[in-house]
Write a protein that holds these residues in place. Structure first.
Motif, PDB file in Angstrom:
ATOM      1  N   CYS A  22       0.856  -1.183   0.000  1.00 26.91           N
ATOM      2  CA  CYS A  22       0.000   0.000   0.000  1.00 26.91           C
ATOM      3  C   CYS A  22       0.895   1.237   0.000  1.00 26.91           C
ATOM      4  N   GLU A  23       0.736   2.076  -1.004  1.00 31.97           N
ATOM      5  CA  GLU A  23       1.610   3.249  -1.148  1.00 31.97           C
ATOM      6  C   GLU A  23       1.171   4.433  -0.305  1.00 31.97           C
ATOM      7  N   ASP A  24      -0.072   4.441   0.157  1.00 29.46           N
ATOM      8  CA  ASP A  24      -0.583   5.548   0.960  1.00 29.46           C
ATOM      9  C   ASP A  24      -1.104   4.988   2.281  1.00 29.46           C
ATOM     10  N   LEU A  25      -0.374   5.233   3.345  1.00 31.56           N
ATOM     11  CA  LEU A  25      -0.763   4.728   4.665  1.00 31.56           C
ATOM     12  C   LEU A  25      -1.302   5.835   5.572  1.00 31.56           C
ATOM     13  N   LYS A  26      -1.615   6.972   4.988  1.00 31.31           N
ATOM     14  CA  LYS A  26      -2.153   8.089   5.766  1.00 31.31           C
ATOM     15  C   LYS A  26      -3.529   7.734   6.327  1.00 31.31           C
ATOM     16  N   ASN A  27      -3.854   8.355   7.452  1.00 33.13           N
ATOM     17  CA  ASN A  27      -5.177   8.238   8.071  1.00 33.13           C
ATOM     18  C   ASN A  27      -5.550   6.814   8.478  1.00 33.13           C
ATOM     19  N   LEU A  28      -4.553   6.048   8.872  1.00 31.48           N
ATOM     20  CA  LEU A  28      -4.812   4.712   9.418  1.00 31.48           C
ATOM     21  C   LEU A  28      -4.787   4.799  10.939  1.00 31.48           C
ATOM     22  N   PRO A  29      -5.375   3.818  11.612  1.00 34.75           N
ATOM     23  CA  PRO A  29      -5.368   3.834  13.078  1.00 34.75           C
ATOM     24  C   PRO A  29      -3.950   3.726  13.648  1.00 34.75           C
ATOM     25  N   ASP A  30      -3.797   4.218  14.878  1.00 33.29           N
ATOM     26  CA  ASP A  30      -2.537   4.046  15.594  1.00 33.29           C
ATOM     27  C   ASP A  30      -2.133   2.580  15.560  1.00 33.29           C
ATOM     28  N   ALA A  31      -0.834   2.341  15.625  1.00 29.45           N
ATOM     29  CA  ALA A  31      -0.351   0.961  15.522  1.00 29.45           C
ATOM     30  C   ALA A  31       0.658   0.619  16.615  1.00 29.45           C
ATOM     31  N   TYR A  32       0.532  -0.600  17.101  1.00 25.62           N
ATOM     32  CA  TYR A  32       1.556  -1.224  17.941  1.00 25.62           C
ATOM     33  C   TYR A  32       2.074  -2.363  17.084  1.00 25.62           C
ATOM     34  N   ILE A  33       3.354  -2.332  16.771  1.00 23.74           N
ATOM     35  CA  ILE A  33       3.954  -3.370  15.934  1.00 23.74           C
ATOM     36  C   ILE A  33       5.066  -4.027  16.725  1.00 23.74           C
ATOM     37  N   GLU A  34       4.991  -5.344  16.778  1.00 20.99           N
ATOM     38  CA  GLU A  34       5.982  -6.104  17.536  1.00 20.99           C
ATOM     39  C   GLU A  34       6.816  -6.933  16.569  1.00 20.99           C
ATOM     40  N   ALA A  35       8.114  -6.673  16.582  1.00 20.65           N
ATOM     41  CA  ALA A  35       9.052  -7.399  15.730  1.00 20.65           C
ATOM     42  C   ALA A  35       9.908  -8.307  16.607  1.00 20.65           C
ATOM     43  N   GLN A  36       9.978  -9.572  16.245  1.00 24.99           N
ATOM     44  CA  GLN A  36      10.802 -10.511  16.995  1.00 24.99           C
ATOM     45  C   GLN A  36      12.221 -10.467  16.439  1.00 24.99           C
ATOM     46  N   GLU A  37      13.196 -10.513  17.330  1.00 23.18           N
ATOM     47  CA  GLU A  37      14.592 -10.381  16.912  1.00 23.18           C
ATOM     48  C   GLU A  37      15.012 -11.493  15.949  1.00 23.18           C
ATOM     49  N   ILE A  38      14.684 -12.738  16.275  1.00 20.20           N
ATOM     50  CA  ILE A  38      15.159 -13.887  15.503  1.00 20.20           C
ATOM     51  C   ILE A  38      14.009 -14.380  14.627  1.00 20.20           C
ATOM     52  N   ASP A  39      13.729 -13.613  13.575  1.00 20.85           N
ATOM     53  CA  ASP A  39      12.564 -13.887  12.740  1.00 20.85           C
ATOM     54  C   ASP A  39      12.830 -13.375  11.333  1.00 20.85           C
ATOM     55  N   VAL A  40      12.527 -14.182  10.332  1.00 20.93           N
ATOM     56  CA  VAL A  40      12.683 -13.739   8.946  1.00 20.93           C
ATOM     57  C   VAL A  40      11.822 -12.507   8.664  1.00 20.93           C
ATOM     58  N   LEU A  41      10.801 -12.283   9.467  1.00 20.38           N
ATOM     59  CA  LEU A  41       9.869 -11.170   9.259  1.00 20.38           C
ATOM     60  C   LEU A  41      10.274  -9.889  10.003  1.00 20.38           C
ATOM     61  N   HIS A  42      11.334  -9.945  10.779  1.00 20.80           N
ATOM     62  CA  HIS A  42      11.737  -8.795  11.597  1.00 20.80           C
ATOM     63  C   HIS A  42      11.827  -7.501  10.781  1.00 20.80           C
ATOM     64  N   ASP A  43      12.591  -7.525   9.698  1.00 21.64           N
ATOM     65  CA  ASP A  43      12.867  -6.293   8.961  1.00 21.64           C
ATOM     66  C   ASP A  43      11.633  -5.740   8.256  1.00 21.64           C
ATOM     67  N   GLU A  44      10.741  -6.612   7.797  1.00 23.97           N
ATOM     68  CA  GLU A  44       9.539  -6.079   7.149  1.00 23.97           C
ATOM     69  C   GLU A  44       8.617  -5.419   8.170  1.00 23.97           C
ATOM     70  N   ALA A  45       8.603  -5.913   9.408  1.00 25.73           N
ATOM     71  CA  ALA A  45       7.818  -5.264  10.465  1.00 25.73           C
ATOM     72  C   ALA A  45       8.372  -3.876  10.752  1.00 25.73           C
ATOM     73  N   VAL A  46       9.694  -3.772  10.844  1.00 24.45           N
ATOM     74  CA  VAL A  46      10.344  -2.487  11.098  1.00 24.45           C
ATOM     75  C   VAL A  46      10.089  -1.530   9.927  1.00 24.45           C
ATOM     76  N   ALA A  47      10.185  -2.032   8.702  1.00 26.72           N
ATOM     77  CA  ALA A  47       9.956  -1.194   7.519  1.00 26.72           C
ATOM     78  C   ALA A  47       8.514  -0.693   7.466  1.00 26.72           C
ATOM     79  N   TYR A  48       7.557  -1.547   7.815  1.00 25.30           N
ATOM     80  CA  TYR A  48       6.149  -1.128   7.802  1.00 25.30           C
ATOM     81  C   TYR A  48       5.892  -0.080   8.885  1.00 25.30           C
ATOM     82  N   ALA A  49       6.483  -0.266  10.043  1.00 20.75           N
ATOM     83  CA  ALA A  49       6.347   0.732  11.114  1.00 20.75           C
ATOM     84  C   ALA A  49       6.897   2.079  10.636  1.00 20.75           C
ATOM     85  N   SER A  50       8.028   2.057   9.974  1.00 20.72           N
ATOM     86  CA  SER A  50       8.640   3.274   9.459  1.00 20.72           C
ATOM     87  C   SER A  50       7.753   3.931   8.397  1.00 20.72           C
ATOM     88  N   ALA A  51       7.180   3.126   7.510  1.00 26.76           N
ATOM     89  CA  ALA A  51       6.305   3.665   6.455  1.00 26.76           C
ATOM     90  C   ALA A  51       5.052   4.297   7.063  1.00 26.76           C
TER      91      ALA A  51
END
Length: 178
Positions: free
Chosen positions: A101-130
């Motif tokens: 999704c290229e436009d993430l404006k006006n979405l609800p507040d988010a709590y995002i939990e990234a696990q250290e030892i997880d193939v998904l860690h970096d995508e969680a961090v990237a989505y939080a940043s976006a």
């Protein structure tokens, strides 16, 4: 979407509902928020995304290779996305694959939990940043020493602390007025 509308109909206070999901359920929760944006119904107050699967292009992230032998593997990630997106309408990709999704404006507040030892860690961090870049309030909680599904061990002091933190984050989202 139908489930959300039914929840709205029966909720004591529809303005205080959150969406919560872990793993692929987090993709569903985030996608629901994207799909509901701008509709004439109450939006979720917040979204809690726990070790979220958010991007079908997972190989773009360093953690995909770095933790290839972790509990949740690149092979499992690929199989999940192949099954989930089989026959999907291209126009639905921004809801089905939240990271697309290229436009993430006006979405609800988010709590995002990234696990250290997880193939998904970096995508969680990237989505939080976006989300943050588009003005969404985000709490990113990176859990040192954790892995995909680590929270199934309810006897672990770490798990109990993390679950208590999730509950506190949810309570904060519910009580905050926008």
């Amino acid at each position: 979407m139908a489930v959300w509308l039914e929840l709205q109909r029966h909720a004591v206070d529809p303005s205080r509902l959150l969406v919560i999901g872990d793993s692929a359920g987090a993709a569903l929760a985030a996608g629901l928020c994207i799909g509901l944006r701008g509709r004439a119904c109450p939006q979720p107050r917040g979204q809690l995304l726990i070790y979220p699967v958010l991007d079908d292009r997972a190989e773009l992230y360093a953690s995909y290779e770095k933790y290839a032998d972790a509990c949740w593997s690149p092979k499992a990630t690929k199989a999940m996305w192949d099954a989930y997106l089989k026959g999907a309408d291209e126009s639905l990709l921004p809801c089905l694959v939240p990271a697309r999704c290229e436009d993430l404006k006006n979405l609800p507040d988010a709590y995002i939990e990234a696990q250290e030892i997880d193939v998904l860690h970096d995508e969680a961090v990237a989505y939080a940043s976006a989300l943050q870049k588009d003005g969404v309030s985000v709490e990113l909680n990176e859990i040192a020493g954790s892995y995909h599904g680590f929270d199934s061990d309810l006897s672990s002091p770490l798990v109990r602390r993390v679950i208590a933190h999730r509950i506190a984050a949810a309570q904060e989202m519910i009580k905050e007025m926008r």
